[in-house]
Design a protein around this motif. Structure first.
Motif, PDB file in Angstrom:
ATOM      1  N   ASP A  60       0.846  -1.198   0.000  1.00 38.59           N
ATOM      2  CA  ASP A  60       0.000   0.000   0.000  1.00 38.59           C
ATOM      3  C   ASP A  60       0.883   1.250   0.000  1.00 38.59           C
ATOM      4  OD1 ASP A  60      -2.413  -1.422   0.002  1.00 38.59           O
ATOM      5  OD2 ASP A  60      -2.717  -1.202   2.174  1.00 38.59           O
ATOM      6  N   GLU A  61       1.926   1.223   0.831  1.00 38.19           N
ATOM      7  CA  GLU A  61       2.862   2.346   0.902  1.00 38.19           C
ATOM      8  C   GLU A  61       3.583   2.541  -0.432  1.00 38.19           C
ATOM      9  OE1 GLU A  61       5.568   1.691   4.170  1.00 38.19           O
ATOM     10  OE2 GLU A  61       3.919   1.565   5.623  1.00 38.19           O
ATOM     11  N   PHE A  62       3.993   1.434  -1.077  1.00 40.90           N
ATOM     12  CA  PHE A  62       4.671   1.543  -2.373  1.00 40.90           C
ATOM     13  C   PHE A  62       3.773   2.242  -3.387  1.00 40.90           C
ATOM     14  CE2 PHE A  62       7.126  -2.682  -1.531  1.00 40.90           C
ATOM     15  CZ  PHE A  62       7.957  -2.038  -0.635  1.00 40.90           C
ATOM     16  N   PHE A  63       2.508   1.827  -3.453  1.00 38.80           N
ATOM     17  CA  PHE A  63       1.582   2.442  -4.404  1.00 38.80           C
ATOM     18  C   PHE A  63       1.307   3.904  -4.046  1.00 38.80           C
ATOM     19  CE2 PHE A  63       0.577  -2.021  -5.530  1.00 38.80           C
ATOM     20  CZ  PHE A  63       0.722  -1.925  -6.907  1.00 38.80           C
ATOM     21  N   ALA A 110       7.457 -11.176  -8.467  1.00 39.44           N
ATOM     22  CA  ALA A 110       6.422 -10.928  -9.476  1.00 39.44           C
ATOM     23  C   ALA A 110       5.194 -10.357  -8.782  1.00 39.44           C
ATOM     24  CB  ALA A 110       6.057 -12.218 -10.204  1.00 39.44           C
ATOM     25  N   ILE A 111       4.422  -9.603  -9.555  1.00 43.91           N
ATOM     26  CA  ILE A 111       3.149  -9.069  -9.057  1.00 43.91           C
ATOM     27  C   ILE A 111       2.189  -8.961 -10.236  1.00 43.91           C
ATOM     28  CG2 ILE A 111       3.892  -6.669  -9.324  1.00 43.91           C
ATOM     29  CD1 ILE A 111       2.148  -5.987  -6.855  1.00 43.91           C
ATOM     30  N   LYS A 112       0.928  -9.241  -9.962  1.00 40.92           N
ATOM     31  CA  LYS A 112      -0.137  -9.057 -10.951  1.00 40.92           C
ATOM     32  C   LYS A 112      -1.160  -8.112 -10.333  1.00 40.92           C
ATOM     33  CE  LYS A 112       0.236 -13.683 -12.904  1.00 40.92           C
ATOM     34  NZ  LYS A 112      -0.448 -14.979 -13.091  1.00 40.92           N
ATOM     35  N   ASP A 134      10.534  -9.578 -12.443  1.00 43.07           N
ATOM     36  CA  ASP A 134      11.886  -9.065 -12.635  1.00 43.07           C
ATOM     37  C   ASP A 134      12.874 -10.221 -12.587  1.00 43.07           C
ATOM     38  OD1 ASP A 134      14.234  -7.681 -12.793  1.00 43.07           O
ATOM     39  OD2 ASP A 134      13.874  -6.424 -11.027  1.00 43.07           O
ATOM     40  N   LEU A 135      13.147 -10.813 -13.762  1.00 44.68           N
ATOM     41  CA  LEU A 135      14.054 -11.959 -13.838  1.00 44.68           C
ATOM     42  C   LEU A 135      15.501 -11.570 -13.544  1.00 44.68           C
ATOM     43  CD1 LEU A 135      12.537 -13.733 -16.975  1.00 44.68           C
ATOM     44  CD2 LEU A 135      12.279 -14.374 -14.569  1.00 44.68           C
ATOM     45  N   GLY A 136      15.849 -10.305 -13.731  1.00 40.51           N
ATOM     46  CA  GLY A 136      17.223  -9.854 -13.502  1.00 40.51           C
ATOM     47  C   GLY A 136      17.395  -9.115 -12.187  1.00 40.51           C
ATOM     48  N   PHE A 137      16.526  -9.380 -11.212  1.00 43.79           N
ATOM     49  CA  PHE A 137      16.531  -8.602  -9.977  1.00 43.79           C
ATOM     50  C   PHE A 137      17.839  -8.700  -9.202  1.00 43.79           C
ATOM     51  CE2 PHE A 137      15.465 -12.721  -8.396  1.00 43.79           C
ATOM     52  CZ  PHE A 137      15.728 -12.756  -7.042  1.00 43.79           C
ATOM     53  N   MET A 138      18.594  -9.785  -9.371  1.00 43.17           N
ATOM     54  CA  MET A 138      19.855  -9.942  -8.635  1.00 43.17           C
ATOM     55  C   MET A 138      21.035  -9.287  -9.362  1.00 43.17           C
ATOM     56  SD  MET A 138      19.282 -11.811  -5.812  1.00 43.17           S
ATOM     57  CE  MET A 138      20.772 -12.685  -5.389  1.00 43.17           C
ATOM     58  N   GLN A 139      20.861  -8.911 -10.624  1.00 40.43           N
ATOM     59  CA  GLN A 139      21.963  -8.361 -11.403  1.00 40.43           C
ATOM     60  C   GLN A 139      22.044  -6.843 -11.353  1.00 40.43           C
ATOM     61  OE1 GLN A 139      20.300 -11.204 -12.669  1.00 40.43           O
ATOM     62  NE2 GLN A 139      22.107 -12.241 -11.893  1.00 40.43           N
ATOM     63  N   TYR A 152      13.275  -5.671  -3.509  1.00 39.93           N
ATOM     64  CA  TYR A 152      13.249  -6.129  -4.898  1.00 39.93           C
ATOM     65  C   TYR A 152      11.891  -5.842  -5.545  1.00 39.93           C
ATOM     66  CZ  TYR A 152      17.521  -8.634  -3.635  1.00 39.93           C
ATOM     67  OH  TYR A 152      18.778  -8.957  -3.198  1.00 39.93           O
ATOM     68  N   GLU A 153      10.840  -6.064  -4.788  1.00 42.42           N
ATOM     69  CA  GLU A 153       9.494  -5.824  -5.296  1.00 42.42           C
ATOM     70  C   GLU A 153       9.252  -4.330  -5.505  1.00 42.42           C
ATOM     71  OE1 GLU A 153       9.728  -9.702  -3.276  1.00 42.42           O
ATOM     72  OE2 GLU A 153      10.294  -7.689  -2.666  1.00 42.42           O
ATOM     73  N   GLN A 154       9.716  -3.527  -4.564  1.00 42.02           N
ATOM     74  CA  GLN A 154       9.561  -2.081  -4.681  1.00 42.02           C
ATOM     75  C   GLN A 154      10.309  -1.559  -5.907  1.00 42.02           C
ATOM     76  OE1 GLN A 154      11.258   0.271  -1.491  1.00 42.02           O
ATOM     77  NE2 GLN A 154       9.944   2.012  -1.974  1.00 42.02           N
ATOM     78  N   THR A 155      11.523  -2.042  -6.124  1.00 39.50           N
ATOM     79  CA  THR A 155      12.317  -1.627  -7.280  1.00 39.50           C
ATOM     80  C   THR A 155      11.630  -2.031  -8.580  1.00 39.50           C
ATOM     81  OG1 THR A 155      14.357  -1.776  -6.004  1.00 39.50           O
ATOM     82  CG2 THR A 155      14.571  -1.846  -8.408  1.00 39.50           C
ATOM     83  N   MET A 156      11.067  -3.239  -8.618  1.00 34.39           N
ATOM     84  CA  MET A 156      10.352  -3.707  -9.801  1.00 34.39           C
ATOM     85  C   MET A 156       9.170  -2.780 -10.113  1.00 34.39           C
ATOM     86  SD  MET A 156       8.492  -7.430 -10.335  1.00 34.39           S
ATOM     87  CE  MET A 156       7.547  -7.224  -8.823  1.00 34.39           C
ATOM     88  N   LEU A 157       8.389  -2.418  -9.089  1.00 37.25           N
ATOM     89  CA  LEU A 157       7.247  -1.515  -9.287  1.00 37.25           C
ATOM     90  C   LEU A 157       7.701  -0.125  -9.731  1.00 37.25           C
ATOM     91  CD1 LEU A 157       4.929  -2.479  -6.308  1.00 37.25           C
ATOM     92  CD2 LEU A 157       4.345  -2.588  -8.734  1.00 37.25           C
TER      93      LEU A 157
END
Length: 181
Positions: A60-63, A110-112, A134-139, A152-157
């Motif tokens: 919720d905070e991320f959004f 992942a998120i949908k 985000d398949l490259g989240f570790m790179q 990782y999820e926050q960065t993807m969003l």
């Protein structure tokens, strides 16, 4: 006395910054569709319901943070339909009943979600389903140095928002007729 004035001035500046950020951001409404059935919101050593609520609060905070970047008067409705957190819970790795979340390239976040974005006139700009992974989240450089929950999820969003959503909003804003003053 001077220190008190500096502290008061800093507090006033901080309050005005927070106040102006609230004035110049979109409204966001986040809904959760059956989070108990999500792919992975598994706690390692926490109560399942408490952990799920913590995850939901954090997202919720991320959004909210993302909506703050949208123009004033816009409204954004988001319905989260699935989350797969980075890593996987290993119930044997911690030993003696202590599970650990193991983060490896194999377990990408992942998120949908479905979302509707309306401009300040109430016109629907977007009504889409997003499936992010985000398949490259570790790179990504600097990723491993941040210890925030769900980094990782926050960065993807954030990456999706900056590369996909913001350009659409800017394109729409540029197409609007200019009002002379």
């Amino acid at each position: 006395m001077r220190n008190k004035l500096v502290i008061c001035g800093f507090a006033a500046l901080l309050c005005s910054t927070i106040y102006s950020a609230e004035l110049h951001s979109a409204e966001v409404e986040v809904k959760w569709q059956q989070p108990e059935k999500f792919t992975d919101i598994q706690p390692s050593n926490d109560n399942r319901k408490v952990y799920r609520e913590r995850v939901m609060k954090k997202f919720d905070e991320f959004f909210q943070q993302l909506a703050a970047k949208l123009p004033e008067g816009y409204s954004w409705q988001v319905t989260v339909t699935d989350i797969d957190l980075a890593g996987d819970v290993d119930y044997f790795a911690g030993g003696a009943g202590n599970a650990l979340r193991i983060v490896k390239d194999l377990y990408s976040p992942a998120i949908k979600f479905n979302h509707v974005l309306r401009d300040n006139f109430g016109e629907e700009l977007l009504n889409e389903e997003e499936k992010l992974r985000d398949l490259g989240f570790m790179q990504t450089i600097g990723q491993n140095t941040n210890s925030n929950d769900f980094h990782y999820e926050q960065t993807m969003l954030q990456n999706w928002f900056n590369k996909v959503l913001l350009p659409k909003v800017e394109q729409h804003s540029a197409a609007l007729p200019k009002v002379s003053q």
